[in-house]
Design a protein around this motif. Structure first.
Motif, PDB file in Angstrom:
ATOM      1  N   THR A  89       0.814  -1.216   0.000  1.00  0.00           N
ATOM      2  CA  THR A  89       0.000   0.000   0.000  1.00  0.00           C
ATOM      3  C   THR A  89       0.847   1.266   0.000  1.00  0.00           C
ATOM      4  OG1 THR A  89      -0.050   0.040   2.416  1.00  0.00           O
ATOM      5  CG2 THR A  89      -1.803  -1.185   1.327  1.00  0.00           C
ATOM      6  N   ALA A  93      -4.704  -4.436   9.956  1.00  0.00           N
ATOM      7  CA  ALA A  93      -5.455  -4.375   8.699  1.00  0.00           C
ATOM      8  C   ALA A  93      -4.513  -4.277   7.506  1.00  0.00           C
ATOM      9  CB  ALA A  93      -6.412  -3.177   8.724  1.00  0.00           C
ATOM     10  N   MET A  94      -3.431  -3.487   7.637  1.00  0.00           N
ATOM     11  CA  MET A  94      -2.467  -3.357   6.543  1.00  0.00           C
ATOM     12  C   MET A  94      -1.728  -4.674   6.289  1.00  0.00           C
ATOM     13  SD  MET A  94      -2.715  -0.327   5.256  1.00  0.00           S
ATOM     14  CE  MET A  94      -4.477  -0.617   5.536  1.00  0.00           C
ATOM     15  N   TYR A  96      -4.100  -7.014   4.560  1.00  0.00           N
ATOM     16  CA  TYR A  96      -4.225  -6.637   3.151  1.00  0.00           C
ATOM     17  C   TYR A  96      -2.986  -7.067   2.366  1.00  0.00           C
ATOM     18  CZ  TYR A  96      -4.580  -3.724  -1.023  1.00  0.00           C
ATOM     19  OH  TYR A  96      -4.618  -3.293  -2.323  1.00  0.00           O
ATOM     20  N   SER A 115      -2.975  -9.616  -0.778  1.00  0.00           N
ATOM     21  CA  SER A 115      -2.441  -9.200  -2.072  1.00  0.00           C
ATOM     22  C   SER A 115      -1.378 -10.182  -2.578  1.00  0.00           C
ATOM     23  CB  SER A 115      -1.855  -7.793  -1.976  1.00  0.00           C
ATOM     24  OG  SER A 115      -0.721  -7.761  -1.125  1.00  0.00           O
TER      25      SER A 115
END
Length: 356
Positions: free
Chosen positions: A91, A326-327, A330, A334
Motif C-alpha cells: 500500500t 489491517a495493513m 491486506y 495481495s
C-alpha cells in the motif's frame, strides 16, 4: 480464465489452489537454484542443523545459544520490516513510521526520563524499564542514544536495500531476454514526471555516485533507479553496494537523528502545547497524548514498586494496532492474489505453446 478476476473475494477456492501450486513451484525452483551453489547450500544446512541440535540439547552452552538465537531473531525482525518497507506492505506504507521510528522515540523518551541508557537486559529490547544503578560512563546524549539503537536501525536499512533488488532483477532479466522496460515520457511536464526523468539521467550518467545519492535521501522514486540499473546492465555489486551504503548507513543515520532530536523532552512539551492551541480538536487530542506519556513513564519505573496504570492501552494505540493489523492482512491477501494470478498466467502460456 480471466486473470484479473482471480482474487480471494470472487473465487476463494480456486485462488487458494493456484496460490499453493505457485508457491510450491517457487520453493522448488529456489531449492534447485540453491543446490547449484553446493558450498553455500552445505553451509546453510550445516548451520541450521547445528543450531537446532544446540538449541534442544541440554548443557552449559544453553545460555549462549539462547542469547544467540534471541539476537538473530531480533536482527531478522528488523531486516524483514525493512524489506516490507521497500514493498510498502502493498500500500506504499513504510514500516519506519510504524515500527522503527516509534522504537527510537521510545528509547529516546526513556533515556531522558531515566537519565540513563543501561536498560536491564532482559527485558530490553522487548520492554524498557529504568535501571536501578545508572552507568556514569553511558550518559544520555544524542550520540549515545544513536549508538543504543544503531544495530536495529542498520538491520532495517539492510532490509530496505534487499527490498530494492526485485525491480533490478526484473529489468535485468527483461533486457537479457531481449525485452525492455517502459520508456519514460519526456513530454510529461508534471512534477512527478520531471522527477522520474531526473532520477533516470542521474543514475545513467553518474553511476555509483548517482545510485548512492538516490539511496541516501528519502526518495519514493528509487524503484526507478533499480529499473534503470537493471535495464542498462549495471553490475550487481555496483547497484547493491551503493544502495546498501546509502540506505543502511547514510539515510538511516539521517532518519535516526531526526527522530531523536524531535523526541527530546523539551520539544515534546512544546509540541503538546502547540496541539492544545488547535481550535476545537486541540484539547481533545492533548488529553489522550498526555495519558499515553504518563502511562509510558509509569511503566518505566515499575521496578520501584509503583503499580502501573490498569488502562495501559489508550484509544490512540488501540486504533494504531488495528490499523497495522489491517495493513498486514491486506498485504497477505495481495500476495495470495498475485501468486494465484501468476500461476494462472503460467498455465495460459503452457496451453498457448501446446496449440502452436
Amino acid at each position: 480464465m480471466d486473470t484479473e478476476s482471480l482474487v480471494l473475494w470472487r473465487k476463494p477456492f480456486t485462488t487458494l489452489e493456484y496460490f499453493f501450486r505457485e508457491l510450491f513451484i517457487l520453493i522448488s525452483t529456489g531449492i534447485q537454484r540453491l543446490l547449484t551453489y553446493k558450498l553455500l547450500a552445505l553451509t546453510i544446512v550445516s548451520l541450521t542443523i547445528i543450531t537446532a541440535v544446540s538449541y534442544y540439547l541440554d548443557g552449559p552452552h544453553q545460555q549462549y545459544v539462547q542469547v544467540a538465537v534471541a539476537t538473530l531473531a531480533w536482527w531478522g525482525w528488523w531486516v524483514v520490516l525493512g524489506v516490507c518497507s521497500s514493498v510498502g506492505l502493498g500500500t506504499g506504507l513504510h514500516t519506519f513510521l510504524l515500527y522503527l521510528g516509534p522504537h527510537i522515540a521510545r528509547v529516546t523518551l526513556a533515556a531522558y526520563e531515566c537519565g540513563a541508557l543501561n536498560f536491564p537486559e532482559p527485558p530490553y529490547p522487548n520492554d524498557i524499564i529504568c535501571p536501578e544503578v545508572i552507568d556514569p560512563k553511558n550518559t544520555v546524549s544524542i550520540w549515545n542514544i544513536m549508538a543504543k539503537v544503531r544495530v536495529e536501525s542498520m538491520m532495517w536499512g539492510i532490509g530496505t536495500a534487499l527490498g530494492e533488488l526485485p525491480p533490478y532483477f526484473m529489468a535485468r532479466a527483461a533486457r537479457l531476454s531481449g525485452g525492455g522496460v517502459a520508456e519514460i515520457s519526456t513530454n510529461d511536464d508534471s512534477r512527478t514526471g520531471r522527477a522520474k526523468i531526473m532520477v533516470q539521467k542521474l543514475v545513467q550518467r553518474v553511476g555509483f555516485a548517482g545510485i548512492l545519492a538516490c539511496a541516501s535521501v528519502p526518495n519514493p522514486l528509487f524503484d526507478l533507479a533499480g529499473l534503470t540499473c537493471g535495464h542498462f546492465l549495471v553490475p550487481f555489486w555496483t547497484f547493491f553496494g551503493a544502495t546498501l551504503i546509502g540506505k543502511a548507513i547514510i539515510k538511516m543515520h539521517i532518519q535516526k537523528m531526526f527522530v531523536i532530536v524531535a523526541f527530546n523532552e523539551t520539544l515534546v512539551g512544546q509540541a503538546l502545547a502547540w496541539v492544545e492551541r488547535i481550535p476545537y480538536i486541540g484539547p481533545k487530542l492533548e488529553e489522550p497524548l498526555l495519558e499515553f506519556l504518563r502511562n509510558q513513564k509509569a511503566h518505566l519505573h515499575k521496578h520501584d514498586g509503583a503499580v502501573p496504570p490498569t488502562n495501559q492501552g489508550s484509544m490512540l494505540s488501540s486504533l494504531l494496532e488495528k490499523f497495522v493489523l489491517a495493513m498486514v492482512f491486506y498485504f497477505v491477501v495481495s500476495i495470495v492474489n498475485a501468486l494465484a494470478q501468476n500461476y494462472s498466467k503460467r498455465v495460459g502460456k503452457k496451453k498457448g505453446k501446446k496449440r502452436e
